[in-house]
Design a protein around this motif. Sequence first.
Motif, PDB file in Angstrom:
ATOM      1  N   CYS A   1       0.840  -1.213   0.000  1.00 20.33           N
ATOM      2  CA  CYS A   1       0.000   0.000   0.000  1.00 20.33           C
ATOM      3  C   CYS A   1       0.871   1.258   0.000  1.00 20.33           C
ATOM      4  CB  CYS A   1      -0.942   0.005   1.204  1.00 20.33           C
ATOM      5  SG  CYS A   1      -2.114  -1.354   1.232  1.00 20.33           S
ATOM      6  N   GLY A   2       2.026   1.178  -0.653  1.00 23.83           N
ATOM      7  CA  GLY A   2       2.926   2.317  -0.735  1.00 23.83           C
ATOM      8  C   GLY A   2       3.737   2.573   0.519  1.00 23.83           C
ATOM      9  N   LEU A   3       3.651   1.697   1.509  1.00 23.32           N
ATOM     10  CA  LEU A   3       4.337   1.891   2.791  1.00 23.32           C
ATOM     11  C   LEU A   3       5.398   0.820   3.001  1.00 23.32           C
ATOM     12  CD1 LEU A   3       1.160   2.524   4.993  1.00 23.32           C
ATOM     13  CD2 LEU A   3       2.691   4.265   4.045  1.00 23.32           C
ATOM     14  N   GLU A   4       6.421   1.156   3.784  1.00 22.58           N
ATOM     15  CA  GLU A   4       7.424   0.178   4.183  1.00 22.58           C
ATOM     16  C   GLU A   4       6.861  -0.589   5.378  1.00 22.58           C
ATOM     17  OE1 GLU A   4      11.300   1.832   4.796  1.00 22.58           O
ATOM     18  OE2 GLU A   4      11.006   3.323   3.209  1.00 22.58           O
ATOM     19  N   PRO A   5       6.578  -1.871   5.209  1.00 24.41           N
ATOM     20  CA  PRO A   5       5.837  -2.613   6.237  1.00 24.41           C
ATOM     21  C   PRO A   5       6.445  -2.582   7.631  1.00 24.41           C
ATOM     22  CG  PRO A   5       5.935  -3.877   4.218  1.00 24.41           C
ATOM     23  CD  PRO A   5       6.844  -2.705   4.027  1.00 24.41           C
ATOM     24  N   LEU A   6       7.752  -2.708   7.750  1.00 23.15           N
ATOM     25  CA  LEU A   6       8.362  -2.757   9.075  1.00 23.15           C
ATOM     26  C   LEU A   6       8.423  -1.369   9.703  1.00 23.15           C
ATOM     27  CD1 LEU A   6       9.478  -5.152  10.725  1.00 23.15           C
ATOM     28  CD2 LEU A   6      11.772  -4.349  10.129  1.00 23.15           C
ATOM     29  N   ARG A   7       8.866  -0.387   8.949  1.00 23.67           N
ATOM     30  CA  ARG A   7       9.036   0.964   9.490  1.00 23.67           C
ATOM     31  C   ARG A   7       7.701   1.668   9.701  1.00 23.67           C
ATOM     32  NH1 ARG A   7       9.845   6.173   7.672  1.00 23.67           N
ATOM     33  NH2 ARG A   7       9.620   5.578   5.487  1.00 23.67           N
ATOM     34  N   GLN A   8       6.710   1.373   8.857  1.00 25.32           N
ATOM     35  CA  GLN A   8       5.414   2.054   8.933  1.00 25.32           C
ATOM     36  C   GLN A   8       4.299   1.055   9.261  1.00 25.32           C
ATOM     37  OE1 GLN A   8       6.202   3.655   4.875  1.00 25.32           O
ATOM     38  NE2 GLN A   8       5.597   5.625   5.750  1.00 25.32           N
ATOM     39  N   ARG A   9       4.607   0.132  10.144  1.00 27.96           N
ATOM     40  CA  ARG A   9       3.693  -0.977  10.431  1.00 27.96           C
ATOM     41  C   ARG A   9       2.357  -0.495  10.991  1.00 27.96           C
ATOM     42  NH1 ARG A   9       5.240  -6.287  14.096  1.00 27.96           N
ATOM     43  NH2 ARG A   9       3.273  -7.420  13.775  1.00 27.96           N
ATOM     44  N   ARG A  10       2.377   0.521  11.856  1.00 33.51           N
ATOM     45  CA  ARG A  10       1.123   0.990  12.456  1.00 33.51           C
ATOM     46  C   ARG A  10       0.210   1.599  11.400  1.00 33.51           C
ATOM     47  NH1 ARG A  10       1.503   4.139  18.042  1.00 33.51           N
ATOM     48  NH2 ARG A  10       2.329   2.081  18.514  1.00 33.51           N
ATOM     49  N   ARG A  11       0.764   2.416  10.518  1.00 34.48           N
ATOM     50  CA  ARG A  11      -0.046   3.000   9.438  1.00 34.48           C
ATOM     51  C   ARG A  11      -0.554   1.911   8.496  1.00 34.48           C
ATOM     52  NH1 ARG A  11       3.272   7.499   6.461  1.00 34.48           N
ATOM     53  NH2 ARG A  11       1.364   7.478   5.196  1.00 34.48           N
ATOM     54  N   LEU A  12       0.294   0.922   8.233  1.00 33.65           N
ATOM     55  CA  LEU A  12      -0.089  -0.152   7.327  1.00 33.65           C
ATOM     56  C   LEU A  12      -1.241  -0.975   7.903  1.00 33.65           C
ATOM     57  CD1 LEU A  12       0.460  -1.708   4.706  1.00 33.65           C
ATOM     58  CD2 LEU A  12       2.129  -3.085   5.972  1.00 33.65           C
ATOM     59  N   ALA A  13      -1.241  -1.187   9.204  1.00 36.62           N
ATOM     60  CA  ALA A  13      -2.274  -2.005   9.843  1.00 36.62           C
ATOM     61  C   ALA A  13      -3.672  -1.440   9.617  1.00 36.62           C
ATOM     62  CB  ALA A  13      -1.997  -2.122  11.336  1.00 36.62           C
ATOM     63  N   ARG A  14      -3.771  -0.123   9.418  1.00 37.54           N
ATOM     64  CA  ARG A  14      -5.070   0.495   9.172  1.00 37.54           C
ATOM     65  C   ARG A  14      -5.548   0.280   7.740  1.00 37.54           C
ATOM     66  NH1 ARG A  14      -2.509   5.026  12.081  1.00 37.54           N
ATOM     67  NH2 ARG A  14      -3.227   4.998  14.240  1.00 37.54           N
ATOM     68  N   ARG A  15      -4.649  -0.168   6.871  1.00 33.54           N
ATOM     69  CA  ARG A  15      -4.991  -0.249   5.450  1.00 33.54           C
ATOM     70  C   ARG A  15      -5.043  -1.675   4.922  1.00 33.54           C
ATOM     71  NH1 ARG A  15      -1.236   4.233   2.618  1.00 33.54           N
ATOM     72  NH2 ARG A  15      -2.442   3.527   0.800  1.00 33.54           N
ATOM     73  N   ILE A  16      -4.664  -2.644   5.752  1.00 23.83           N
ATOM     74  CA  ILE A  16      -4.708  -4.039   5.319  1.00 23.83           C
ATOM     75  C   ILE A  16      -5.500  -4.879   6.320  1.00 23.83           C
ATOM     76  CG2 ILE A  16      -2.493  -3.863   4.116  1.00 23.83           C
ATOM     77  CD1 ILE A  16      -1.238  -5.447   6.426  1.00 23.83           C
ATOM     78  N   GLY A  17      -6.010  -5.994   5.838  1.00 24.13           N
ATOM     79  CA  GLY A  17      -6.618  -7.003   6.692  1.00 24.13           C
ATOM     80  C   GLY A  17      -5.942  -8.327   6.398  1.00 24.13           C
ATOM     81  N   VAL A  18      -5.666  -9.107   7.438  1.00 25.46           N
ATOM     82  CA  VAL A  18      -4.919 -10.351   7.272  1.00 25.46           C
ATOM     83  C   VAL A  18      -5.633 -11.476   8.004  1.00 25.46           C
ATOM     84  CG1 VAL A  18      -2.685 -11.505   7.518  1.00 25.46           C
ATOM     85  CG2 VAL A  18      -2.771  -9.016   7.216  1.00 25.46           C
ATOM     86  N   VAL A  19      -5.743 -12.625   7.339  1.00 27.07           N
ATOM     87  CA  VAL A  19      -6.289 -13.828   7.976  1.00 27.07           C
ATOM     88  C   VAL A  19      -5.276 -14.959   7.810  1.00 27.07           C
ATOM     89  CG1 VAL A  19      -8.094 -15.584   7.945  1.00 27.07           C
ATOM     90  CG2 VAL A  19      -8.689 -13.184   7.579  1.00 27.07           C
ATOM     91  N   PHE A  20      -4.786 -15.460   8.923  1.00 26.63           N
ATOM     92  CA  PHE A  20      -3.951 -16.655   8.927  1.00 26.63           C
ATOM     93  C   PHE A  20      -4.845 -17.809   9.362  1.00 26.63           C
ATOM     94  CE2 PHE A  20      -0.702 -13.359   9.602  1.00 26.63           C
ATOM     95  CZ  PHE A  20       0.235 -13.728   8.649  1.00 26.63           C
ATOM     96  N   GLY A  21      -5.001 -18.810   8.480  1.00 27.69           N
ATOM     97  CA  GLY A  21      -5.927 -19.904   8.756  1.00 27.69           C
ATOM     98  C   GLY A  21      -5.633 -20.648  10.038  1.00 27.69           C
ATOM     99  N   GLN A  22      -4.355 -20.675  10.473  1.00 24.40           N
ATOM    100  CA  GLN A  22      -3.997 -21.443  11.658  1.00 24.40           C
ATOM    101  C   GLN A  22      -3.583 -20.561  12.824  1.00 24.40           C
ATOM    102  OE1 GLN A  22      -1.685 -25.074  10.812  1.00 24.40           O
ATOM    103  NE2 GLN A  22      -1.896 -24.633   8.640  1.00 24.40           N
ATOM    104  N   ARG A  23      -3.786 -19.241  12.706  1.00 22.14           N
ATOM    105  CA  ARG A  23      -3.506 -18.323  13.807  1.00 22.14           C
ATOM    106  C   ARG A  23      -4.689 -17.380  13.949  1.00 22.14           C
ATOM    107  NH1 ARG A  23       1.174 -18.890  10.952  1.00 22.14           N
ATOM    108  NH2 ARG A  23       3.017 -19.625  12.079  1.00 22.14           N
ATOM    109  N   SER A  24      -4.987 -16.989  15.173  1.00 24.42           N
ATOM    110  CA  SER A  24      -6.190 -16.184  15.417  1.00 24.42           C
ATOM    111  C   SER A  24      -5.841 -14.766  15.841  1.00 24.42           C
ATOM    112  CB  SER A  24      -7.040 -16.845  16.511  1.00 24.42           C
ATOM    113  OG  SER A  24      -8.204 -16.077  16.746  1.00 24.42           O
ATOM    114  N   GLN A  25      -6.641 -13.804  15.366  1.00 27.36           N
ATOM    115  CA  GLN A  25      -6.529 -12.433  15.838  1.00 27.36           C
ATOM    116  C   GLN A  25      -7.661 -12.106  16.817  1.00 27.36           C
ATOM    117  OE1 GLN A  25      -7.377  -9.577  12.609  1.00 27.36           O
ATOM    118  NE2 GLN A  25      -8.203 -11.326  11.462  1.00 27.36           N
ATOM    119  N   LEU A  26      -8.441 -13.131  17.166  1.00 24.61           N
ATOM    120  CA  LEU A  26      -9.558 -12.958  18.094  1.00 24.61           C
ATOM    121  C   LEU A  26      -9.133 -13.328  19.506  1.00 24.61           C
ATOM    122  CD1 LEU A  26     -12.244 -14.670  15.826  1.00 24.61           C
ATOM    123  CD2 LEU A  26     -11.804 -12.218  16.039  1.00 24.61           C
ATOM    124  N   TRP A  27      -9.793 -12.758  20.494  1.00 24.79           N
ATOM    125  CA  TRP A  27      -9.482 -13.046  21.899  1.00 24.79           C
ATOM    126  C   TRP A  27     -10.176 -14.347  22.294  1.00 24.79           C
ATOM    127  CZ3 TRP A  27      -8.938  -8.378  19.859  1.00 24.79           C
ATOM    128  CH2 TRP A  27      -7.886  -7.584  20.298  1.00 24.79           C
TER     129      TRP A  27
END
Length: 302
Positions: free
Chosen positions: A62-88
């Motif tokens: 999304c035009g951002l450097e993922p490691l350096r601009q990770r917080r900004r990137l998190a607002r612009r992407i959604g990620v699903v790992f089939g074997q890892r959960s982002q839910l509590w």
Amino acid sequence: MIIEVSGLRRLFKKVVAVDGLTFAIERGSAVGYIGANGAGKSTTIKMLTGILRPSAGTVLTCGLEPLRQRRRLARRIGVVFGQRSQLWWDLPLRDSYRALGAIHRLDHRPRLAELAERLDLASFLDTPVRQLSLGQRIRGEVAAALLHSPELLILDEPTIGLDVLSKERLRAFLAEQRTAFGTSLLLATHDMGDVRRLTERVLLVDHGRLAFDGTLDGLARQVGAERILVLDLAEPARPLSEIPGTRLVGVEAGGLRQRLSFAPGTTTVAAILSAVTERAQLHDLTIEEPDIEGVIRQLYSA
């Protein structure tokens, strides 16, 4: 451009997981990222999302450097790992969405209402995540990834373990979301049904290197995969083993149904039918496309 990768490389001790990977994905595209276990798919995704630092090369998401601009990137992407959960795990599903809404600083309720209807979440929103079935949890994960309406959705084995009906419902939903919102999609999976239904382009990675970039049909042509012409004849006929450019692979019902295999580019369906009708009266026909899993196995063994 939604993703730009150049010379990407990642080493784990003496293992090169990703080796000089270079590709670009246009905004709004839907791309399948495929390969055998250990080919480097998940490692690539972790570098695209800022979880891992590349050993060499550059990446923009999304035009951002993922490691350096990770917080900004998190607002612009959604990620699903089939074997890892982002839910509590111990909280009701609804509370996970409330927390994610706070993290993204948005009123999540209108979007959650829409997602709950489309993904049929309403009946278990108040159930702790640990008590959900696998299919319910995956639908919950997809909703979590889409809660903030991201520009890019990255899915890593999203349908793993799901039954046929659950897979089809999830595929239909994702296709609708792309149409409605123009969301870019990067899909890493072993399920070729997902790739064929959801993507327009495939990137095949082999031992960390890009082995193919194109369409599924182009991949089949590259390895010389054959199509099957299934002929239903008006009357039983002797085996059609002498049709130019074809190979007889099956005779059923005493000769009423016959299967001819042919490679696209060496002959055409019209030419085959012309030769068949000189020998037998045709009632109906269908064409079976190459089995993509077999195509990939063939490419790896070449």
